[in-house]
Design an enzyme around this catalytic site. Structure first.
Site, PDB file in Angstrom:
ATOM      1  N   SER A  70      -0.091   1.115 -88.733  1.00 39.82           N
ATOM      2  CA  SER A  70       0.532   1.378 -87.437  1.00 39.82           C
ATOM      3  C   SER A  70       2.029   1.066 -87.480  1.00 39.82           C
ATOM      4  CB  SER A  70      -0.150   0.543 -86.356  1.00 39.82           C
ATOM      5  OG  SER A  70       0.526   0.672 -85.120  1.00 39.82           O
ATOM      6  N   GLY A  75       6.553   1.707 -86.325  1.00 40.23           N
ATOM      7  CA  GLY A  75       7.468   0.576 -86.255  1.00 40.23           C
ATOM      8  C   GLY A  75       6.803  -0.597 -85.556  1.00 40.23           C
ATOM      9  N   GLN A  78       6.073  -5.085 -80.936  1.00 43.18           N
ATOM     10  CA  GLN A  78       6.267  -6.421 -80.373  1.00 43.18           C
ATOM     11  C   GLN A  78       6.894  -7.342 -81.414  1.00 43.18           C
ATOM     12  OE1 GLN A  78       2.708  -8.338 -79.041  1.00 43.18           O
ATOM     13  NE2 GLN A  78       3.774 -10.131 -78.261  1.00 43.18           N
ATOM     14  N   GLU A  96       1.912 -13.998 -86.720  1.00 38.34           N
ATOM     15  CA  GLU A  96       1.679 -14.027 -88.162  1.00 38.34           C
ATOM     16  C   GLU A  96       1.028 -12.743 -88.666  1.00 38.34           C
ATOM     17  OE1 GLU A  96      -0.241 -16.873 -91.648  1.00 38.34           O
ATOM     18  OE2 GLU A  96       0.105 -17.672 -89.650  1.00 38.34           O
ATOM     19  N   ARG A  98       1.561  -9.715 -87.535  1.00 43.11           N
ATOM     20  CA  ARG A  98       2.654  -8.746 -87.646  1.00 43.11           C
ATOM     21  C   ARG A  98       3.533  -9.058 -88.854  1.00 43.11           C
ATOM     22  NH1 ARG A  98       4.713 -10.076 -81.980  1.00 43.11           N
ATOM     23  NH2 ARG A  98       2.939 -11.504 -82.006  1.00 43.11           N
TER      24      ARG A  98
END
Length: 300
Positions: A70, A75, A78, A96, A98
């Protein structure tokens, strides 16, 4: 699109500011500190370390790969949150998954909010933000609640206000930590649900907990099946007080009960649970009868 480009350029500009030794911002009162507040900063991934206070310890590989895909396509929507710990060095407060997904696809930078806080504040922020925003499993949530109570010294009422949950909800999570570690692992790995765990925690003996746990997994019991099994567990086996016979399946021989009845010259009721635990009931009809039995039992 122009707005997004402007925001990204601003983030890069602040990133350059953080790399300037003459602008080593460490407190909210330092020069240029106000430029960081409320803004997103593009940070080099290799300047960020994992937060040791992070409550999450299990990361589902499939979900992590989906998040990475994703981020590759859309991009990072959040930004993560970090705290500054040294010159151009940062520590994760939240995000974490992300962070890990971004590293997995080879990104060099990541958008981040920067906070300046001491370790206790960082712990509280990490725990509260993860409880509210991340899909922690029930045991991780329970451990997070426990740490907030013990390390931040929050009462359950204050914790309830802080995380926006009813006090009874928090209590139910905390009770899961009374389960045998094998069962806690089963909840974390998805073999049983929190509902199963809430039923099993009503059994104090952990070996009996595990016996039922194995049946839940092996026979695919529902939560309702489990609740009924726990209720049955607490029901004493049928006992014939008049004859003094033991419970069905009991290891206590009828002649042993009979010998106790003869010694006390009284009826004796014996009930046992499936775990082998039980109780002895000796009825009496008067105070004098009680004193007689007491003298026989205590020897006084």
């Amino acid at each position: 699109m122009a707005r997004a480009t402007k925001k990204q350029a601003l983030g890069r500009g602040l990133s350059a500011l953080l790399k300037d030794p003459e602008n080593d911002i460490r407190t909210a009162t330092d020069k240029n500190a106000e430029k960081l507040v409320g803004n997103i900063v593009e940070l080099d991934l290799d300047t960020i370390e994992v937060n040791p206070f992070q409550p999450r310890s299990n990361f589902n590989e499939e979900n992590l790969e989906e998040l990475a895909s994703s981020i590759r396509e859309l991009g990072l929507i959040q930004p993560i949150t970090v705290r500054k710990i040294d010159f151009n060095k940062f520590q994760l407060v939240s995000g974490e998954r992300r962070f890990r997904a971004s590293k997995r696809i080879g990104l060099e930078t990541i958008p981040a909010y920067i906070r300046i806080a001491n370790d206790q504040e960082t712990l509280e922020m990490a725990l509260v933000e993860n409880i509210q925003r991340q899909d922690l499993d029930p045991i991780e949530i329970a451990l997070s609640y426990k740490r907030l109570i013990e390390e931040i010294e929050l009462t359950q009422e204050k914790l309830s206000e802080r995380v926006g949950k009813k006090r009874s909800t928090i209590t139910n999570y905390l009770r899961l930590l009374r389960l045998d570690p094998i069962i806690q692992t089963g909840i974390r790995d998805g073999f049983i649900s929190m509902g199963h765990g809430r039923a099993l925690v009503n059994i104090q003996d952990t070996s009996d907990q595990i016996d039922l746990y194995e049946k839940i997994v092996g026979q695919n019991w529902s939560v309702r099946d489990t609740e009924k099994a726990v209720q049955d567990y607490h029901k004493p086996e049928s006992t014939d007080n008049t004859s003094g016979s033991g419970s069905p399946g009991s290891q206590i021989a009828p002649e042993q009960i009979k010998a106790l009845q003869n010694y006390l010259s009284a009826k004796v009721g014996v009930s046992t649970s499936k775990s082998g635990k039980g109780k002895i009931t000796i009825p009496f009809e008067s105070e004098a009868e009680f004193l007689r039995l007491s003298k026989l039992i205590t020897g006084d």
